[in-house]
Design a protein around this motif. Structure first.
Motif, mmCIF file in Angstrom:
data_model
loop_
_atom_site.group_PDB
_atom_site.id
_atom_site.type_symbol
_atom_site.label_atom_id
_atom_site.label_comp_id
_atom_site.label_asym_id
_atom_site.label_seq_id
_atom_site.Cartn_x
_atom_site.Cartn_y
_atom_site.Cartn_z
ATOM 1 N N ALA A 556 -4.476 3.163 5.155
ATOM 2 C CA ALA A 556 -3.198 4.133 5.486
ATOM 3 C C ALA A 556 -3.728 5.080 6.300
ATOM 4 O O ALA A 556 -4.344 6.411 6.065
ATOM 5 N N PRO A 557 -3.274 5.147 7.742
ATOM 6 C CA PRO A 557 -3.614 6.192 8.754
ATOM 7 C C PRO A 557 -2.831 7.310 8.312
ATOM 8 O O PRO A 557 -1.525 7.066 7.879
ATOM 9 N N THR A 558 -3.336 8.300 9.085
ATOM 10 C CA THR A 558 -2.365 9.590 8.909
ATOM 11 C C THR A 558 -2.217 10.236 10.219
ATOM 12 O O THR A 558 -3.311 10.380 10.919
ATOM 13 N N PRO A 572 2.150 6.431 6.314
ATOM 14 C CA PRO A 572 3.059 5.302 6.206
ATOM 15 C C PRO A 572 3.925 5.265 5.133
ATOM 16 O O PRO A 572 3.307 5.791 3.731
ATOM 17 N N ARG A 573 5.023 4.701 4.935
ATOM 18 C CA ARG A 573 5.827 4.925 3.813
ATOM 19 C C ARG A 573 5.233 4.179 2.385
ATOM 20 O O ARG A 573 5.423 4.619 1.658
ATOM 21 N N ASP A 574 4.607 3.065 2.887
ATOM 22 C CA ASP A 574 4.103 2.310 1.846
ATOM 23 C C ASP A 574 2.880 2.915 1.007
ATOM 24 O O ASP A 574 2.449 2.281 0.020
ATOM 25 N N VAL A 593 12.710 8.801 4.686
ATOM 26 C CA VAL A 593 12.939 7.713 5.636
ATOM 27 C C VAL A 593 12.701 8.320 7.129
ATOM 28 O O VAL A 593 12.301 9.536 7.128
ATOM 29 N N ASP A 594 12.625 7.637 7.995
ATOM 30 C CA ASP A 594 12.796 7.974 9.360
ATOM 31 C C ASP A 594 13.838 9.295 9.614
ATOM 32 O O ASP A 594 15.110 9.106 9.250
ATOM 33 N N GLY A 595 13.308 10.232 10.302
ATOM 34 C CA GLY A 595 14.311 11.590 10.413
ATOM 35 C C GLY A 595 14.183 12.548 9.310
ATOM 36 O O GLY A 595 15.120 13.490 9.496
ATOM 37 N N THR A 596 13.280 12.294 8.500
ATOM 38 C CA THR A 596 13.434 13.164 7.271
ATOM 39 C C THR A 596 12.111 13.791 6.971
ATOM 40 O O THR A 596 11.140 13.234 7.612
ATOM 41 N N MET A 645 5.481 7.863 9.008
ATOM 42 C CA MET A 645 4.577 7.636 10.283
ATOM 43 C C MET A 645 5.610 7.453 11.415
ATOM 44 O O MET A 645 5.584 7.782 12.391
ATOM 45 N N GLU A 646 6.874 6.610 11.161
ATOM 46 C CA GLU A 646 7.774 6.445 12.290
ATOM 47 C C GLU A 646 8.424 8.073 12.748
ATOM 48 O O GLU A 646 8.499 8.172 14.086
#
Length: 836
Positions: A556-558, A572-574, A593-596, A645-646
């Motif tokens: 899991a990269p950050t 990453p979400r997972d 999620v994306d945008g939060t 990540m997104e």
């Protein structure tokens, strides 16, 4: 009367010398601290002179706000051509990692070496300065820590991780500046080689030296006419020196203040020892003082006589302490040099008039003031007292018990109130300061109650020795409790030192264990790969290579996103809930999620946001982004919050690479580190770390701080132990006839020595045990004050270290009793019975 005082000093020389040791140690600590502060200032001024020597004019770019972010070649040429300028060179520094012998990069600063020898701010130590673009010089400390020798290749990691190889041709000693104080490695290049690292980067400063016949102000005016002053700060060499000195001088002052705080503790303990010593001396001289009153001495003469003895002792101790303090300063400077890595440095021993006056003022005033109360007591001795023995102070304690209790209650109320107020404060610093003040008030309450506590504590601590050693222990316990005021004053000094040591030890160990628990909670991954250079990201392909390792189960990269006042981690979400486990206090990470974004609890208070709020994040690169808060989390302190990540990829800086890579091994894998290292070793930036290694590094740092504080407080404890030895020695002299009578009744020499040893041990255990109880209790108070909504600091009592402290107190007490016990045992029964 003067002849009487001199005769008394001669007769009690041994007693006064022994008493002087305690105050001399305190004076040495204060003097050493002042000399160290002056030495650091002198060193700063001497080293800063290297950076400003021969500089008559300095031109500095004012920054982007003025539209000028550097000094271009045209400006440099104009400065060199200005009337009165004999030479000018650009000065600049940039972070450029240097590769160590194992191929890993570490942070370093590269500087541009002036072509004009007069403007070089460093002193050459070995070899020579570089003269071509493929040569390099390094700071002497850097050469020592990196084990570099002249002639070796040195590799710097330039932009886009391009490797630049140079030949080491010399070493130099840099002056005191921001980079040297930071502890970073330091390398010097020719202006051409320096510019080649980042060709688009203009220097921030130009320094110039004046030609013969021109003053600094004339050259400053000429340079200003040549380039104008818009976008530039133009200073004379004198102004540059003052500015640089003011910027770094405060650090020496802060360190000196810290040492002075510990010196104050040592002085308080020394004052208590001196007070107790004079109290005992006055009690032993009751008949002498009464006889002096009988033959015509007035109260004033008796008062002045006692204070004269204190003055002589204070002056003697001040002289010893002054020279001892110079030695302490030299030792402390050597210790500070060892922290730098190279272990070298010039020892400064400036002894100013202020230091000398402070040494004598502290030593003399503390001694004289500590002797005032005993001296007043001496004036109250009636002449008729010469005809009777001096009673013990048990009855006096009983008479003053009400006053003591009321005073103690007052301190206790103040202390409890401060603790309650401090623990309810929102700000951690305020909570620590107020609660800490409350604990000191409670310590004062216990000190006031000391004589009333001696009896009960002595009975409890003396139970075991009485059962084991019989008559000698019973006599020792009775002696320790027969004069509660004296025993309380003797043990109080040790109690103060042990209380502070125990307090610091408990808080440090509590913080250590809490941090370890946080690391375990934050780092469920087996390994974490980070960058060895803070401003360089890890390449994205490294995560792909790690994921392909057969022994690795998950990667899991950050990423990192810096806003104007925020710092967020992208993950990453997972990986959330698996390799990254924050505690949710409100909202839900299922909505991340994306945008939060999910934010920390402390950021909620600081930023006045809540679930449902919309944050506007401006990083300085690209457009601002609006993110909705969907959760409030605790338990991870890496940043102000997390995002997917997104979401982080919306920000340009997150797209440049990874901040870290979390690695989880498959179940049953035993050689996982070797497998991961095969991937990370070829990368100069990749540093492999595990939770165990992180905890070990943190524990090592805390242990170093704890050892430093133990050493500083240890002086106060040493003074307190001198107080016990002093009290016991004076008590042996006081009880000469009593000891002889015990010998006549059948007590052997060995039993007499054992009695005195047990008495010393009981006094040490009184101070140490009460100090340990107070220290643990106060430690709990401070850990509660440090506890916040984000992190809970649990109380951890290091019983092993506490056991060492108790054992040390017992051993020191036995040593303190050695000479008094030997003296008492060697005195013959007949000679002892003949004592008046």
């Amino acid at each position: 009367m003067l002849r009487t005082i001199i005769a008394g000093l001669r007769a009690r020389t041994a007693r006064l010398v022994l008493s002087s040791v305690a105050i001399a140690l305190g004076v040495a600590f204060v003097t050493g601290t002042l000399v160290l502060g002056d030495a650091m200032n002198a060193s700063l001024q001497d080293e800063l002179a290297k950076g400003t020597r021969n500089v008559d004019v300095a031109v500095t770019a004012s920054g982007e706000s003025s539209g000028v972010d550097g000094i271009g070649p045209e400006t440099l040429a104009a400065i060199r051509q200005a009337p009165g300028v004999a030479g000018a060179d650009a000065r600049d520094a940039q972070p450029v990692p240097v590769l160590t012998s194992n191929g890993k990069a570490k942070p370093a600063w590269a500087v541009s070496l002036a072509s004009n020898e007069k403007l070089r701010e460093f002193d050459l130590k070995d070899g020579r300065y570089p003269t071509s673009a493929d040569e390099i010089a390094v700071d002497k400390r850097t050469a020592a820590t990196a084990k570099l020798t002249i002639g070796q290749p040195v590799v710097l990691l330039g932009k886009d991780d391009t490797r630049h190889t140079y030949t080491l041709v010399g070493t130099y000693q840099q002056g005191t500046n921001t980079m040297s104080l930071s502890g970073y490695d330091h390398v010097g290049l020719t202006p051409e080689a320096f510019q080649a690292l980042q060709p688009e980067r203009p220097p921030y400063q130009v320094v110039a030296t004046a030609a013969a016949g021109f003053t600094q102000q004339q050259v400053v005016d000429n340079v200003r006419k040549a380039i104008g002053d818009k976008g530039f700060t133009i200073q004379s060499g004198e102004e540059l020196t003052k500015e640089a000195l003011a910027r770094v001088e405060s650090q020496a002052g802060e360190f000196t203040t810290l040492l002075l705080a510990f010196a104050l503790i040592a002085l308080v303990v020394a004052a208590m020892v001196i007070y107790n010593t004079f109290t005992i001396l006055v009690a032993q001289r009751t008949r002498e003082l009464a006889l002096m009153r009988c033959v015509g001495a007035s109260r004033a003469q008796v008062f002045r006589g006692v204070l004269a003895e204190a003055l002589v002792m204070g002056l003697t101790a001040s002289v010893i302490g002054l020279f001892g303090g110079i030695g302490v300063s030299a030792l402390l400077q050597r210790v500070i040099f060892s922290f730098g890595g190279a272990g070298e440095g010039e020892v400064y021993l400036p002894v100013s008039a202020t230091t000398v006056v402070a040494a004598f003022a502290v030593g003399t005033l503390v001694t004289v003031l500590a002797a005032v109360l005993p001296a007043r007591k001496a004036t109250r001795v009636a002449p008729v007292a010469a005809l009777r023995s001096q009673p013990d102070s048990g009855e006096e304690v009983a008479r003053t018990g009400v006053v003591r209790v009321l005073t103690a209650v007052l301190f206790a109320v103040i202390g409890i109130g401060a603790i309650v107020f401090g623990m309810s404060a929102d700000d951690e610093e305020t909570a620590m300061l107020v609660s800490g003040s409350g604990t000191m008030a409670l310590l004062a309450a216990v000190l006031v109650l000391g004589p009333l506590l001696v009896g009960p504590v002595n009975r409890v601590l003396g139970a075991l020795p009485r059962a084991l050693f019989g008559v000698p222990a019973k006599l020792a316990s009775a002696n320790a409790g027969r004069n509660p005021k004296r025993t309380a004053a003797t043990t109080a000094a040790l109690m103060i030192g042990v209380t502070i040591v125990a307090l610091v030890t408990v808080v440090a160990n509590s913080a250590k264990e809490t941090a370890n628990a946080q690391i375990d909670e934050r780092m469920p991954a087996d390994y974490t790969v980070t960058s060895s250079v803070y401003d360089r990201s890890l390449p994205e392909e490294l995560a792909t290579q790690l994921a392909a390792v057969p022994e690795v189960a998950k990667v899991a990269p950050t990423t990192r996103v810096f806003g104007e006042r925020e710092y967020f981690t992208g993950i990453p979400r997972d990986a959330i809930g698996d390799l990254f486990r924050p505690k949710v206090t409100s909202g839900s990470l299922a909505d991340l999620v994306d945008g939060t974004v999910a934010v920390n609890a402390d950021y909620v208070e600081r930023g006045n946001v809540s679930v449902g709020s919309v944050l506007t994040i401006q990083t300085g690169k690209g457009d601002a982004q609006q993110l909705k808060v969907v959760a409030v989390i605790e338990g991870q302190r890496l940043s102000d919050g997390i995002m997917t990540m997104e979401t982080s990829r919306r920000f340009p800086e997150a797209a440049e690479g990874y901040e870290s890579i979390l690695v989880k091994l498959k179940d049953g894998v035993t050689n996982g580190r070797a497998a991961v290292e095969r991937v990370t070793d070829p990368s100069p930036l990749a540093l492999l770390d595990s939770a165990a290694e992180t905890k070990e590094q943190l524990n090592q740092q805390l242990n170093q701080v704890l050892a430093f504080i133990w050493a500083l407080i240890g002086l106060a404890v040493l003074i307190a132990l001198f107080g016990i030895a002093n009290t016991l020695t004076l008590s042996v002299l006081e009880r000469t006839r009593e000891s002889a009578l015990l010998r006549a009744l059948g007590l052997t020499r060995g039993q007499l020595r054992l009695m005195l040893v047990i008495e010393s041990v009981l006094m040490a255990l009184m101070g140490a045990s009460i100090g340990l109880l107070l220290g643990i209790g106060f430690g709990w108070v401070l850990t509660q004050a440090l506890t916040t909504d984000t992190i809970a600091v649990d109380l951890v009592v290091p019983f092993g270290q506490i056991g060492v402290m108790l054992a040390g107190a017992v051993v020191a007490a036995v040593v303190a009793a050695a000479l008094p016990a030997r003296r008492a045992a060697r005195t013959s029964v007949v000679a002892g019975m003949a004592e008046a």
